[in-house]
Design a protein around this motif. Structure first.
Motif, PDB file in Angstrom:
ATOM      1  N   GLY A  70      18.225  -2.305  -1.109  1.00 46.45           N
ATOM      2  CA  GLY A  70      17.793  -3.543  -1.751  1.00 46.45           C
ATOM      3  C   GLY A  70      18.511  -3.781  -3.071  1.00 46.45           C
ATOM      4  O   GLY A  70      18.961  -4.895  -3.358  1.00 46.45           O
ATOM      5  N   LYS A  71      18.625  -2.740  -3.859  1.00 43.68           N
ATOM      6  CA  LYS A  71      19.336  -2.853  -5.141  1.00 43.68           C
ATOM      7  C   LYS A  71      20.794  -3.228  -4.915  1.00 43.68           C
ATOM      8  O   LYS A  71      21.345  -4.084  -5.603  1.00 43.68           O
ATOM      9  CB  LYS A  71      19.248  -1.540  -5.917  1.00 43.68           C
ATOM     10  N   SER A  72      21.404  -2.586  -3.951  1.00 46.97           N
ATOM     11  CA  SER A  72      22.806  -2.860  -3.640  1.00 46.97           C
ATOM     12  C   SER A  72      22.988  -4.305  -3.188  1.00 46.97           C
ATOM     13  O   SER A  72      23.926  -4.987  -3.610  1.00 46.97           O
ATOM     14  CB  SER A  72      23.286  -1.898  -2.558  1.00 46.97           C
ATOM     15  N   TYR A  73      22.090  -4.778  -2.344  1.00 45.20           N
ATOM     16  CA  TYR A  73      22.178  -6.152  -1.863  1.00 45.20           C
ATOM     17  C   TYR A  73      22.042  -7.152  -3.012  1.00 45.20           C
ATOM     18  O   TYR A  73      22.848  -8.072  -3.146  1.00 45.20           O
ATOM     19  CB  TYR A  73      21.106  -6.429  -0.803  1.00 45.20           C
ATOM     20  N   VAL A  74      21.018  -6.966  -3.829  1.00 40.60           N
ATOM     21  CA  VAL A  74      20.741  -7.922  -4.906  1.00 40.60           C
ATOM     22  C   VAL A  74      21.883  -7.942  -5.926  1.00 40.60           C
ATOM     23  O   VAL A  74      22.320  -9.011  -6.355  1.00 40.60           O
ATOM     24  CB  VAL A  74      19.389  -7.609  -5.582  1.00 40.60           C
ATOM     25  N   THR A  75      22.370  -6.779  -6.297  1.00 40.27           N
ATOM     26  CA  THR A  75      23.459  -6.751  -7.284  1.00 40.27           C
ATOM     27  C   THR A  75      24.762  -7.253  -6.674  1.00 40.27           C
ATOM     28  O   THR A  75      25.577  -7.848  -7.371  1.00 40.27           O
ATOM     29  CB  THR A  75      23.666  -5.342  -7.871  1.00 40.27           C
ATOM     30  N   GLY A  76      24.953  -7.049  -5.383  1.00 38.81           N
ATOM     31  CA  GLY A  76      26.160  -7.543  -4.731  1.00 38.81           C
ATOM     32  C   GLY A  76      26.128  -9.031  -4.447  1.00 38.81           C
ATOM     33  O   GLY A  76      27.163  -9.692  -4.404  1.00 38.81           O
ATOM     34  N   ALA A  77      24.932  -9.578  -4.256  1.00 40.25           N
ATOM     35  CA  ALA A  77      24.796 -10.999  -3.952  1.00 40.25           C
ATOM     36  C   ALA A  77      24.996 -11.883  -5.180  1.00 40.25           C
ATOM     37  O   ALA A  77      25.412 -13.034  -5.048  1.00 40.25           O
ATOM     38  CB  ALA A  77      23.429 -11.277  -3.327  1.00 40.25           C
ATOM     39  N   SER A  95       0.792  -1.223   0.000  1.00 37.54           N
ATOM     40  CA  SER A  95       0.000   0.000   0.000  1.00 37.54           C
ATOM     41  C   SER A  95       0.830   1.281   0.000  1.00 37.54           C
ATOM     42  O   SER A  95       0.292   2.349  -0.227  1.00 37.54           O
ATOM     43  CB  SER A  95      -0.953   0.016   1.199  1.00 37.54           C
ATOM     44  N   GLU A  96       2.121   1.161   0.257  1.00 39.73           N
ATOM     45  CA  GLU A  96       2.990   2.333   0.279  1.00 39.73           C
ATOM     46  C   GLU A  96       4.244   2.066  -0.532  1.00 39.73           C
ATOM     47  O   GLU A  96       4.747   0.948  -0.551  1.00 39.73           O
ATOM     48  CB  GLU A  96       3.419   2.647   1.720  1.00 39.73           C
ATOM     49  N   LYS A  97       4.744   3.105  -1.155  1.00 35.73           N
ATOM     50  CA  LYS A  97       5.997   2.968  -1.892  1.00 35.73           C
ATOM     51  C   LYS A  97       7.136   2.716  -0.916  1.00 35.73           C
ATOM     52  O   LYS A  97       7.126   3.203   0.213  1.00 35.73           O
ATOM     53  CB  LYS A  97       6.300   4.235  -2.697  1.00 35.73           C
ATOM     54  N   VAL A  98       8.093   1.959  -1.367  1.00 39.54           N
ATOM     55  CA  VAL A  98       9.279   1.691  -0.563  1.00 39.54           C
ATOM     56  C   VAL A  98      10.076   2.988  -0.434  1.00 39.54           C
ATOM     57  O   VAL A  98      10.111   3.802  -1.356  1.00 39.54           O
ATOM     58  CB  VAL A  98      10.109   0.552  -1.203  1.00 39.54           C
ATOM     59  N   ALA A  99      10.682   3.194   0.728  1.00 45.08           N
ATOM     60  CA  ALA A  99      11.468   4.406   0.965  1.00 45.08           C
ATOM     61  C   ALA A  99      12.702   4.406   0.063  1.00 45.08           C
ATOM     62  O   ALA A  99      13.252   3.339  -0.257  1.00 45.08           O
ATOM     63  CB  ALA A  99      11.896   4.465   2.427  1.00 45.08           C
ATOM     64  N   PRO A 100      13.134   5.586  -0.367  1.00 39.51           N
ATOM     65  CA  PRO A 100      14.295   5.659  -1.268  1.00 39.51           C
ATOM     66  C   PRO A 100      15.540   4.949  -0.736  1.00 39.51           C
ATOM     67  O   PRO A 100      16.229   4.258  -1.486  1.00 39.51           O
ATOM     68  CB  PRO A 100      14.537   7.158  -1.419  1.00 39.51           C
ATOM     69  N   ASP A 101      15.827   5.083   0.561  1.00 35.69           N
ATOM     70  CA  ASP A 101      17.018   4.421   1.104  1.00 35.69           C
ATOM     71  C   ASP A 101      16.846   2.908   1.135  1.00 35.69           C
ATOM     72  O   ASP A 101      17.798   2.168   0.894  1.00 35.69           O
ATOM     73  CB  ASP A 101      17.375   4.968   2.487  1.00 35.69           C
ATOM     74  N   GLU A 102      15.629   2.420   1.389  1.00 29.07           N
ATOM     75  CA  GLU A 102      15.376   0.980   1.371  1.00 29.07           C
ATOM     76  C   GLU A 102      15.503   0.426  -0.043  1.00 29.07           C
ATOM     77  O   GLU A 102      16.035  -0.673  -0.248  1.00 29.07           O
ATOM     78  CB  GLU A 102      14.003   0.666   1.938  1.00 29.07           C
ATOM     79  N   LEU A 103      15.021   1.174  -1.020  1.00 32.01           N
ATOM     80  CA  LEU A 103      15.145   0.750  -2.410  1.00 32.01           C
ATOM     81  C   LEU A 103      16.614   0.681  -2.815  1.00 32.01           C
ATOM     82  O   LEU A 103      17.058  -0.301  -3.417  1.00 32.01           O
ATOM     83  CB  LEU A 103      14.375   1.698  -3.334  1.00 32.01           C
ATOM     84  N   ILE A 127      19.396  -3.933 -14.981  1.00 33.74           N
ATOM     85  CA  ILE A 127      17.981  -4.283 -14.816  1.00 33.74           C
ATOM     86  C   ILE A 127      17.534  -3.935 -13.402  1.00 33.74           C
ATOM     87  O   ILE A 127      16.507  -3.284 -13.199  1.00 33.74           O
ATOM     88  CB  ILE A 127      17.747  -5.780 -15.111  1.00 33.74           C
ATOM     89  N   VAL A 128      18.309  -4.366 -12.425  1.00 37.62           N
ATOM     90  CA  VAL A 128      17.955  -4.115 -11.027  1.00 37.62           C
ATOM     91  C   VAL A 128      17.997  -2.625 -10.721  1.00 37.62           C
ATOM     92  O   VAL A 128      17.077  -2.070 -10.117  1.00 37.62           O
ATOM     93  CB  VAL A 128      18.892  -4.891 -10.077  1.00 37.62           C
ATOM     94  N   ASN A 129      19.056  -1.958 -11.139  1.00 37.99           N
ATOM     95  CA  ASN A 129      19.213  -0.541 -10.807  1.00 37.99           C
ATOM     96  C   ASN A 129      18.210   0.366 -11.511  1.00 37.99           C
ATOM     97  O   ASN A 129      17.995   1.497 -11.085  1.00 37.99           O
ATOM     98  CB  ASN A 129      20.645  -0.088 -11.085  1.00 37.99           C
ATOM     99  N   SER A 130      17.563  -0.136 -12.560  1.00 46.50           N
ATOM    100  CA  SER A 130      16.562   0.677 -13.256  1.00 46.50           C
ATOM    101  C   SER A 130      15.178   0.580 -12.611  1.00 46.50           C
ATOM    102  O   SER A 130      14.278   1.335 -12.971  1.00 46.50           O
ATOM    103  CB  SER A 130      16.469   0.268 -14.729  1.00 46.50           C
ATOM    104  N   LEU A 131      14.997  -0.329 -11.646  1.00 44.08           N
ATOM    105  CA  LEU A 131      13.698  -0.472 -11.000  1.00 44.08           C
ATOM    106  C   LEU A 131      13.319   0.785 -10.240  1.00 44.08           C
ATOM    107  O   LEU A 131      14.144   1.402  -9.583  1.00 44.08           O
ATOM    108  CB  LEU A 131      13.711  -1.655 -10.033  1.00 44.08           C
ATOM    109  N   THR A 132      12.056   1.141 -10.332  1.00 43.22           N
ATOM    110  CA  THR A 132      11.546   2.330  -9.632  1.00 43.22           C
ATOM    111  C   THR A 132      10.674   1.902  -8.456  1.00 43.22           C
ATOM    112  O   THR A 132      10.226   0.746  -8.380  1.00 43.22           O
ATOM    113  CB  THR A 132      10.702   3.196 -10.578  1.00 43.22           C
ATOM    114  N   ASP A 133      10.418   2.836  -7.573  1.00 46.67           N
ATOM    115  CA  ASP A 133       9.543   2.547  -6.440  1.00 46.67           C
ATOM    116  C   ASP A 133       8.126   2.202  -6.918  1.00 46.67           C
ATOM    117  O   ASP A 133       7.448   1.378  -6.308  1.00 46.67           O
ATOM    118  CB  ASP A 133       9.535   3.689  -5.432  1.00 46.67           C
ATOM    119  N   ASP A 134       7.692   2.779  -8.025  1.00 48.11           N
ATOM    120  CA  ASP A 134       6.377   2.440  -8.585  1.00 48.11           C
ATOM    121  C   ASP A 134       6.343   0.983  -9.050  1.00 48.11           C
ATOM    122  O   ASP A 134       5.344   0.287  -8.853  1.00 48.11           O
ATOM    123  CB  ASP A 134       6.026   3.358  -9.760  1.00 48.11           C
TER     124      ASP A 134
END
Length: 92
Positions: free
Chosen positions: A15-22, A4-12, A56-63
């Motif tokens: 998350g991107k950093s974690y996924v690309t680093g993993a 119901s709410e967009k993810v916060a910019p720092d959380e996004l 691909i991951v880094n282009s994801l938006t909060d929307d």
């Protein structure tokens, strides 16, 4: 709530950093390499998928994250599970 709410910019960003680093770490074992190759083949992602993955991951938006959460997560079917030692009451 994620549906119901967009993810916060720092959380996004985290998350991107974690996924690309993993991803590189997952290729350190034969099982990891096999799993990625299986995913690439199963979903026809293309031989350049590993090169494209960070973009691909880094282009994801909060929307897009919100839309994916709404599409794939059903709060009525979620279960919260915790693990740890049992609570000990003071009278024991």
């Amino acid at each position: 709530m994620l549906t119901s709410e967009k993810v916060a910019p720092d959380e996004l960003a985290n998350g991107k950093s974690y996924v690309t680093g993993a991803l590189p770490l997952s290729t350190e074992t034969n099982n990891g390499v096999a799993a990625i190759l299986n995913r690439i083949e199963s979903y026809d992602l293309g031989l350049d998928y590993l090169d494209r993955f960070p973009d691909i991951v880094n282009s994801l938006t909060d929307d897009e994250v919100l839309e994916a959460a709404r599409r794939h997560l059903d709060p009525d079917k979620m279960v919260v599970v915790t693990a740890g030692p049992p609570e000990v009451s003071p009278e024991r």
